[in-house]
Design a protein around this motif. Structure first.
Motif, mmCIF file in Angstrom:
data_model
loop_
_atom_site.group_PDB
_atom_site.id
_atom_site.type_symbol
_atom_site.label_atom_id
_atom_site.label_comp_id
_atom_site.label_asym_id
_atom_site.label_seq_id
_atom_site.Cartn_x
_atom_site.Cartn_y
_atom_site.Cartn_z
ATOM 1 N N VAL A 325 96.841 -7.768 85.173
ATOM 2 C CA VAL A 325 97.290 -8.329 83.899
ATOM 3 C C VAL A 325 96.319 -9.384 83.364
ATOM 4 O O VAL A 325 96.403 -9.779 82.205
ATOM 5 N N ASN A 326 95.366 -9.828 84.177
ATOM 6 C CA ASN A 326 94.494 -10.937 83.767
ATOM 7 C C ASN A 326 93.699 -10.653 82.497
ATOM 8 O O ASN A 326 93.697 -11.469 81.570
ATOM 9 N N PRO A 327 93.002 -9.528 82.393
ATOM 10 C CA PRO A 327 92.297 -9.252 81.139
ATOM 11 C C PRO A 327 93.249 -9.019 79.973
ATOM 12 O O PRO A 327 92.882 -9.256 78.816
ATOM 13 N N VAL A 328 94.477 -8.582 80.276
ATOM 14 C CA VAL A 328 95.471 -8.423 79.215
ATOM 15 C C VAL A 328 95.794 -9.791 78.622
ATOM 16 O O VAL A 328 95.864 -9.961 77.399
ATOM 17 N N LEU A 329 95.993 -10.787 79.494
ATOM 18 C CA LEU A 329 96.267 -12.133 79.009
ATOM 19 C C LEU A 329 95.118 -12.649 78.153
ATOM 20 O O LEU A 329 95.324 -13.226 77.094
ATOM 21 N N ASN A 330 93.884 -12.403 78.604
ATOM 22 C CA ASN A 330 92.732 -12.829 77.810
ATOM 23 C C ASN A 330 92.770 -12.209 76.425
ATOM 24 O O ASN A 330 92.499 -12.882 75.425
ATOM 25 N N GLY A 331 93.102 -10.926 76.370
ATOM 26 C CA GLY A 331 93.145 -10.244 75.082
ATOM 27 C C GLY A 331 94.234 -10.775 74.175
ATOM 28 O O GLY A 331 94.026 -10.959 72.965
ATOM 29 N N VAL A 332 95.399 -11.055 74.744
ATOM 30 C CA VAL A 332 96.516 -11.582 73.956
ATOM 31 C C VAL A 332 96.166 -12.966 73.411
ATOM 32 O O VAL A 332 96.395 -13.273 72.235
ATOM 33 N N VAL A 333 95.603 -13.817 74.277
ATOM 34 C CA VAL A 333 95.247 -15.178 73.847
ATOM 35 C C VAL A 333 94.158 -15.128 72.781
ATOM 36 O O VAL A 333 94.229 -15.825 71.762
ATOM 37 N N ARG A 334 93.137 -14.286 72.992
ATOM 38 C CA ARG A 334 92.038 -14.204 72.019
ATOM 39 C C ARG A 334 92.545 -13.682 70.667
ATOM 40 O O ARG A 334 92.174 -14.209 69.603
ATOM 41 N N ALA A 335 93.401 -12.670 70.702
ATOM 42 C CA ALA A 335 93.941 -12.134 69.449
ATOM 43 C C ALA A 335 94.749 -13.197 68.709
ATOM 44 O O ALA A 335 94.680 -13.298 67.475
ATOM 45 N N SER A 336 95.500 -13.999 69.457
ATOM 46 C CA SER A 336 96.287 -15.063 68.829
ATOM 47 C C SER A 336 95.385 -16.162 68.275
ATOM 48 O O SER A 336 95.637 -16.692 67.189
ATOM 49 N N GLN A 337 94.345 -16.506 69.022
ATOM 50 C CA GLN A 337 93.426 -17.552 68.566
ATOM 51 C C GLN A 337 92.665 -17.121 67.318
ATOM 52 O O GLN A 337 92.349 -17.954 66.455
ATOM 53 N N ASP A 338 92.377 -15.840 67.211
ATOM 54 C CA ASP A 338 91.656 -15.341 66.036
ATOM 55 C C ASP A 338 92.477 -15.460 64.756
ATOM 56 O O ASP A 338 91.935 -15.342 63.656
ATOM 57 N N GLU A 339 93.789 -15.692 64.899
ATOM 58 C CA GLU A 339 94.667 -15.813 63.739
ATOM 59 C C GLU A 339 94.754 -17.242 63.209
ATOM 60 O O GLU A 339 95.339 -17.485 62.164
ATOM 61 N N VAL A 340 94.203 -18.213 63.959
ATOM 62 C CA VAL A 340 94.360 -19.621 63.568
ATOM 63 C C VAL A 340 93.001 -20.304 63.512
ATOM 64 O O VAL A 340 92.013 -19.833 64.104
ATOM 65 N N LEU A 341 92.945 -21.438 62.835
ATOM 66 C CA LEU A 341 91.697 -22.196 62.733
ATOM 67 C C LEU A 341 91.437 -22.998 63.994
ATOM 68 O O LEU A 341 90.320 -23.057 64.499
ATOM 69 N N ASP A 342 92.475 -23.649 64.523
ATOM 70 C CA ASP A 342 92.322 -24.464 65.724
ATOM 71 C C ASP A 342 92.619 -23.611 66.950
ATOM 72 O O ASP A 342 93.770 -23.423 67.340
ATOM 73 N N LYS A 343 91.568 -23.086 67.568
ATOM 74 C CA LYS A 343 91.736 -22.166 68.696
ATOM 75 C C LYS A 343 92.372 -22.842 69.910
ATOM 76 O O LYS A 343 93.078 -22.207 70.690
#
Length: 540
Positions: A325-343
């Motif tokens: 699940v580790n790379p899945v978490l990275n993908g979820v966090v990165r996708a969420s961060q890409d939606e906001v200005l303050d990563k």
């Protein structure tokens, strides 16, 4: 541009190079001190060198520092007989920063000890006769001198107590200085309020009670108990609370099976009754969940209410094996961060088992990509539930080549902190440090909670067959909640009557299928259909 190229070519082709390099070096020293002090041709040439990210320092600054120390010798060293001892003090301090973790008391069972660095024995540095003598601790700080006995006490308390730090392999001098300064300026002054200590006790009671109730209600069923590693629950709670204080409003957690049920209930607020229904086999899975998914692989999410602000907290589903699940978490966090200005306001936390952390290639791949442009998520906090046994092996020489299971994390030069899982107050400091480090440097950090596993790999195993000595120690262990509760009682933070009443009330509520702190963990729908439709429309 043409004039600049002509000037550079003229300098390069002149007879000044070769045997006259000393003259060029003299001019460069002048340039570093004042750019306008050299002829224009030299200035243009030296300017071109700076474009290659050079970071040269004028030698005069270094020379002046030596002159200052020499001219103020009396300020630093009272007499010539102490010259060598002052150097020994500085070496002692640096050695403790580097190897203090080898002396730390990390194992709650006192079975596994790190191979201690014999060089750190104070008798190898100093004679007893100078323990009352005063020495400079840091030449760059104006905090005066300290007696040698106080220096030894300070640095052994910081670097070799129940916390061990590994960070001297980090290449960045800035990072290392920040870490050592943070620890040396804050650790001895760190103290939780009585309210915070009682809150930690409540989280430990929650962690223990849910396990005991399930163990009683569903004896022999697999749940991958967290008992022995209950410190994970206050650790995650404090990551959320400290994170909120640092501007984090969204948290994603990924963990494998160990402690997942406990975390679902006590971190994301899943109803204990829902857990009991799943054990009884009469709970309907949501349509989006994997069909037939076992209860210790499921996810949940909530709005976690803290004194510092609310944090949307999600435990991801992990329907596959261990660390996948580790790379899945990275993908979820990165996708969420890409939606906001303050990563940095979105944080990922990975919870590992000790054997899986060092043994599975998923971790190597995740670390390898962690600082790349497309994969970077501004730092993940890694927590290792280190039960010191993995599946069945307690001798590290049978399972890995590194001293610690966290050795793999050194590949990205992130700090590694080992902490005795029986000491919740010290764990609280470690959590605060980890959040502050991630906020400052936006890099991964690893927290290795050294604990134990009360039962076998699952509750139907008998570990005493393969680990009789370890499990004799575990049987004698009073439990983390009991240790912390007695600590608070003895320090008059809470009365024995209040502590026991709190435990009995929580256990009764869990037994009835009610969460005692459900109001602080408001369940959120897993699937946001409005947001999904909005994104679908954007794509269309």
């Amino acid at each position: 541009m043409q004039n600049q190229e002509n000037s550079i070519n003229k300098i390069k082709s002149s007879s000044l190079f070769g045997t006259n390099l000393s003259y060029i070096e003299e001019k460069y020293e002048q340039y570093l001190e004042s750019k306008d002090s050299v002829p224009n041709e030299f200035k243009v040439f030296f300017d071109s060198l700076q474009n290659n990210n050079r970071n040269d320092v004028n030698h005069s600054e270094i020379i002046n520092k030596f002159k200052f120390i020499t001219n103020n010798k009396s300020k630093f060293i009272d007499n010539s007989s102490l010259d060598l001892n002052q150097l020994k003090v500085w070496k002692f301090i640096e050695d403790y920063r580097t190897l203090g973790f080898t002396m730390a008391n990390l194992d709650p069972l006192n079975i596994n000890k790190v191979s201690q660095a014999n060089d750190l024995n104070v008798n190898n540095y100093f004679e007893n006769s100078i323990y009352e003598s005063e020495f400079i601790v840091d030449i760059n700080k104006s905090d005066g001198k300290m007696k040698l006995k106080d220096i030894i006490s300070k640095f052994s308390s910081i670097y070799a107590d129940k916390i061990g730090y590994e960070f001297e392999y980090i290449s960045s001098t800035e990072e290392k200085k920040w870490i050592s300064s943070y620890l040396e300026d804050n650790y001895l002054k760190f103290n939780l309020s009585n309210e915070q200590k009682i809150h930690n006790l409540k989280k430990l009671i929650e962690a223990e009670c849910i396990e005991k109730v399930i163990h009683t209600k569903f004896s022999g069923q697999k749940r991958f108990s967290l008992e022995g590693g209950e410190a994970l629950i206050p650790a995650l709670d404090q990551i959320i609370s400290n994170g909120a204080n640092n501007g984090i409003n969204t948290l994603y957690i990924a963990l494998s099976h160990r402690g997942r049920i406990n975390s679902l209930v006590n971190i994301t607020g899943k109803s204990p009754q829902k857990i009991y229904d799943e054990f009884n086999g009469n709970y309907q899975l949501p349509t989006f969940a994997t069909s037939g998914d076992v209860k210790y692989h499921k996810g949940y999410k909530c709005n976690y209410i803290t004194p510092n602000g609310n944090v949307k907290t999600t435990i991801l589903f992990n329907p596959s094996h261990l660390e996948i699940v580790n790379p899945v978490l990275n993908g979820v966090v990165r996708a969420s961060q890409d939606e906001v200005l303050d990563k940095s306001q979105i944080l990922g936390v990975l919870v590992h088992g000790d054997a899986a952390f060092i043994g599975l290639g998923t971790n190597q791949g995740t670390f390898n990509m962690s600082q790349t442009n497309a994969y970077n998520v501004n730092g993940i906090i890694h927590i290792v539930i280190n039960n010191q046994i993995g599946f069945t092996l307690s001798d590290k020489n049978d399972s890995r080549s590194s001293t610690f299971c966290t050795g793999i994390a050194k590949m990205i030069e992130c700090p590694i902190i080992h902490v005795n899982g029986d000491d919740i107050n010290k764990l609280s400091f470690v959590i605060k440090f980890a959040i502050d480090y991630r906020t400052k440097f936006k890099k991964d950090i690893v927290i290795d909670i050294v604990c134990f596993r009360k039962y076998g790999h699952n509750e139907s195993d008998d570990p005493t067959i393969t680990q009789p000595l370890m499990y004799k120690k575990i049987k004698e262990h009073p439990g983390i909640r009991s240790i912390y509760m007695n600590e608070l009682i003895n320090s008059s933070v809470i009365s024995e009557e209040s502590a026991n009443k709190l435990y009995d009330e929580y256990k009764e509520l869990f037994n009835s299928g009610i969460h005692p702190n459900a109001d602080k963990m408001q369940s959120l729908p897993w699937y946001n259909s409005d947001l999904a439709n909005k994104k679908k429309n954007q794509l269309d």
